[in-house]
Motif scaffolding. Sequence first.
Motif, PDB file in Angstrom:
ATOM      1  N   MET A   1     -18.950 -12.008   1.218  1.00 39.20           N
ATOM      2  CA  MET A   1     -17.636 -11.380   1.229  1.00 39.20           C
ATOM      3  C   MET A   1     -17.412 -10.561   2.502  1.00 39.20           C
ATOM      4  O   MET A   1     -16.291 -10.403   2.938  1.00 39.20           O
ATOM      5  CB  MET A   1     -17.464 -10.470   0.016  1.00 39.20           C
ATOM      6  CG  MET A   1     -17.390 -11.199  -1.314  1.00 39.20           C
ATOM      7  SD  MET A   1     -16.003 -12.314  -1.437  1.00 39.20           S
ATOM      8  CE  MET A   1     -14.733 -11.230  -1.924  1.00 39.20           C
ATOM      9  N   LYS A   2     -18.469 -10.012   3.086  1.00 35.18           N
ATOM     10  CA  LYS A   2     -18.291  -9.167   4.258  1.00 35.18           C
ATOM     11  C   LYS A   2     -17.863  -9.953   5.486  1.00 35.18           C
ATOM     12  O   LYS A   2     -17.475  -9.388   6.486  1.00 35.18           O
ATOM     13  CB  LYS A   2     -19.545  -8.355   4.519  1.00 35.18           C
ATOM     14  CG  LYS A   2     -19.762  -7.326   3.426  1.00 35.18           C
ATOM     15  CD  LYS A   2     -20.931  -6.453   3.682  1.00 35.18           C
ATOM     16  CE  LYS A   2     -21.072  -5.487   2.520  1.00 35.18           C
ATOM     17  NZ  LYS A   2     -22.193  -4.619   2.650  1.00 35.18           N
ATOM     18  N   SER A   3     -17.946 -11.280   5.418  1.00 35.27           N
ATOM     19  CA  SER A   3     -17.467 -12.089   6.542  1.00 35.27           C
ATOM     20  C   SER A   3     -15.961 -12.322   6.452  1.00 35.27           C
ATOM     21  O   SER A   3     -15.372 -12.917   7.348  1.00 35.27           O
ATOM     22  CB  SER A   3     -18.202 -13.427   6.571  1.00 35.27           C
ATOM     23  OG  SER A   3     -17.888 -14.182   5.414  1.00 35.27           O
ATOM     24  N   LEU A   4     -15.333 -11.831   5.387  1.00 34.06           N
ATOM     25  CA  LEU A   4     -13.879 -11.949   5.260  1.00 34.06           C
ATOM     26  C   LEU A   4     -13.191 -11.320   6.458  1.00 34.06           C
ATOM     27  O   LEU A   4     -13.588 -10.263   6.938  1.00 34.06           O
ATOM     28  CB  LEU A   4     -13.389 -11.218   4.001  1.00 34.06           C
ATOM     29  CG  LEU A   4     -13.679 -11.836   2.659  1.00 34.06           C
ATOM     30  CD1 LEU A   4     -13.176 -10.933   1.556  1.00 34.06           C
ATOM     31  CD2 LEU A   4     -13.044 -13.200   2.550  1.00 34.06           C
ATOM     32  N   ARG A   5     -12.126 -11.959   6.890  1.00 38.05           N
ATOM     33  CA  ARG A   5     -11.307 -11.438   7.989  1.00 38.05           C
ATOM     34  C   ARG A   5     -10.194 -10.598   7.353  1.00 38.05           C
ATOM     35  O   ARG A   5      -9.347 -11.135   6.657  1.00 38.05           O
ATOM     36  CB  ARG A   5     -10.776 -12.584   8.829  1.00 38.05           C
ATOM     37  CG  ARG A   5     -11.912 -13.381   9.494  1.00 38.05           C
ATOM     38  CD  ARG A   5     -11.426 -14.644  10.175  1.00 38.05           C
ATOM     39  NE  ARG A   5     -10.401 -14.413  11.171  1.00 38.05           N
ATOM     40  CZ  ARG A   5     -10.609 -14.036  12.431  1.00 38.05           C
ATOM     41  NH1 ARG A   5     -11.834 -13.852  12.857  1.00 38.05           N
ATOM     42  NH2 ARG A   5      -9.597 -13.858  13.267  1.00 38.05           N
ATOM     43  N   VAL A   6     -10.224  -9.280   7.593  1.00 33.00           N
ATOM     44  CA  VAL A   6      -9.348  -8.326   6.910  1.00 33.00           C
ATOM     45  C   VAL A   6      -8.356  -7.701   7.889  1.00 33.00           C
ATOM     46  O   VAL A   6      -8.734  -7.281   8.978  1.00 33.00           O
ATOM     47  CB  VAL A   6     -10.180  -7.191   6.260  1.00 33.00           C
ATOM     48  CG1 VAL A   6      -9.283  -6.154   5.603  1.00 33.00           C
ATOM     49  CG2 VAL A   6     -11.196  -7.755   5.281  1.00 33.00           C
ATOM     50  N   VAL A   7      -7.083  -7.633   7.474  1.00 38.68           N
ATOM     51  CA  VAL A   7      -6.096  -6.792   8.151  1.00 38.68           C
ATOM     52  C   VAL A   7      -5.780  -5.665   7.183  1.00 38.68           C
ATOM     53  O   VAL A   7      -5.505  -5.908   5.999  1.00 38.68           O
ATOM     54  CB  VAL A   7      -4.818  -7.581   8.517  1.00 38.68           C
ATOM     55  CG1 VAL A   7      -3.723  -6.632   8.993  1.00 38.68           C
ATOM     56  CG2 VAL A   7      -5.126  -8.619   9.598  1.00 38.68           C
ATOM     57  N   TYR A   8      -5.857  -4.445   7.672  1.00 37.13           N
ATOM     58  CA  TYR A   8      -5.665  -3.256   6.843  1.00 37.13           C
ATOM     59  C   TYR A   8      -4.311  -2.640   7.142  1.00 37.13           C
ATOM     60  O   TYR A   8      -3.927  -2.490   8.310  1.00 37.13           O
ATOM     61  CB  TYR A   8      -6.769  -2.237   7.137  1.00 37.13           C
ATOM     62  CG  TYR A   8      -6.781  -1.079   6.190  1.00 37.13           C
ATOM     63  CD1 TYR A   8      -7.447  -1.156   4.980  1.00 37.13           C
ATOM     64  CD2 TYR A   8      -6.124   0.107   6.501  1.00 37.13           C
ATOM     65  CE1 TYR A   8      -7.462  -0.091   4.099  1.00 37.13           C
ATOM     66  CE2 TYR A   8      -6.132   1.175   5.631  1.00 37.13           C
ATOM     67  CZ  TYR A   8      -6.803   1.073   4.429  1.00 37.13           C
ATOM     68  OH  TYR A   8      -6.808   2.124   3.550  1.00 37.13           O
ATOM     69  N   MET A   9      -3.576  -2.258   6.090  1.00 37.55           N
ATOM     70  CA  MET A   9      -2.252  -1.652   6.256  1.00 37.55           C
ATOM     71  C   MET A   9      -2.189  -0.333   5.485  1.00 37.55           C
ATOM     72  O   MET A   9      -2.432  -0.311   4.278  1.00 37.55           O
ATOM     73  CB  MET A   9      -1.170  -2.599   5.730  1.00 37.55           C
ATOM     74  CG  MET A   9      -1.148  -3.929   6.434  1.00 37.55           C
ATOM     75  SD  MET A   9       0.163  -4.995   5.786  1.00 37.55           S
ATOM     76  CE  MET A   9      -0.086  -6.450   6.774  1.00 37.55           C
ATOM     77  N   GLY A  10      -1.870   0.741   6.201  1.00 33.24           N
ATOM     78  CA  GLY A  10      -1.751   2.048   5.566  1.00 33.24           C
ATOM     79  C   GLY A  10      -1.231   3.055   6.569  1.00 33.24           C
ATOM     80  O   GLY A  10      -1.230   2.798   7.776  1.00 33.24           O
ATOM     81  N   THR A  11      -0.820   4.216   6.086  1.00 33.66           N
ATOM     82  CA  THR A  11      -0.280   5.227   6.986  1.00 33.66           C
ATOM     83  C   THR A  11      -0.854   6.627   6.738  1.00 33.66           C
ATOM     84  O   THR A  11      -1.416   7.215   7.654  1.00 33.66           O
ATOM     85  CB  THR A  11       1.266   5.250   6.897  1.00 33.66           C
ATOM     86  OG1 THR A  11       1.750   3.988   7.354  1.00 33.66           O
ATOM     87  CG2 THR A  11       1.865   6.344   7.770  1.00 33.66           C
ATOM     88  N   PRO A  12      -0.740   7.205   5.527  1.00 35.98           N
ATOM     89  CA  PRO A  12      -1.113   8.614   5.368  1.00 35.98           C
ATOM     90  C   PRO A  12      -2.615   8.813   5.188  1.00 35.98           C
ATOM     91  O   PRO A  12      -3.403   7.870   5.127  1.00 35.98           O
ATOM     92  CB  PRO A  12      -0.359   9.015   4.102  1.00 35.98           C
ATOM     93  CG  PRO A  12      -0.353   7.765   3.290  1.00 35.98           C
ATOM     94  CD  PRO A  12      -0.192   6.647   4.297  1.00 35.98           C
TER      95      PRO A  12
END
Length: 176
Positions: free
Chosen positions: A1-12
């Motif tokens: 699972m750690k090889s997953l390509r992740v885009v993270y979205m957040g602000t605060p």
Amino acid sequence: MKSLRVVYMGTPEFAVAPLGSLLMNGYNVLSVVTSPDKPAGRGLAVKKSAVKLFAESSYLPVLQPEDLRSPVFIERLHRLQADVFVVVAFRMLPREVWTIPTMGTINLHASLLPQYRGAAPINHVIINGETTTGVTTFLIDDKTDTGNILLRQEVPVFPFETASDLHDKLMKHGAR
């Protein structure tokens, strides 16, 4: 699972600990999407979001779209070839964004869904005198906070806790 390509979205600030947790656990975070910098405070100095500050200190690329439907932004997301998007305390995503990753878009919400959907769930828990709340991760769909639930974790709310206390406690639970 750690090889997953992740885009993270957040602000605060609430979204910083979950991002840190992904990085500390070796996940492949390709990029971070956060709100544009904006004037704040008495002098209206331009202020970066908490997530942007953390992402920059972690040497992660940052995207700050004004318009989530912008063809340029959507093309940039496609080019990242993410397996999954992880969303924590961000804006409503249009369908053309949350359907991009092959494994879907996961959202972390600061309540035990379906209770307290939408904005300000922590404040509503305190205002309503709840004794239990928690965090929920779910797959984003066309409606607000209604997708298939992946995980719910209950957290007690103590009578002396403020919204700020509960915010910090839920942020830590959500990061796990």
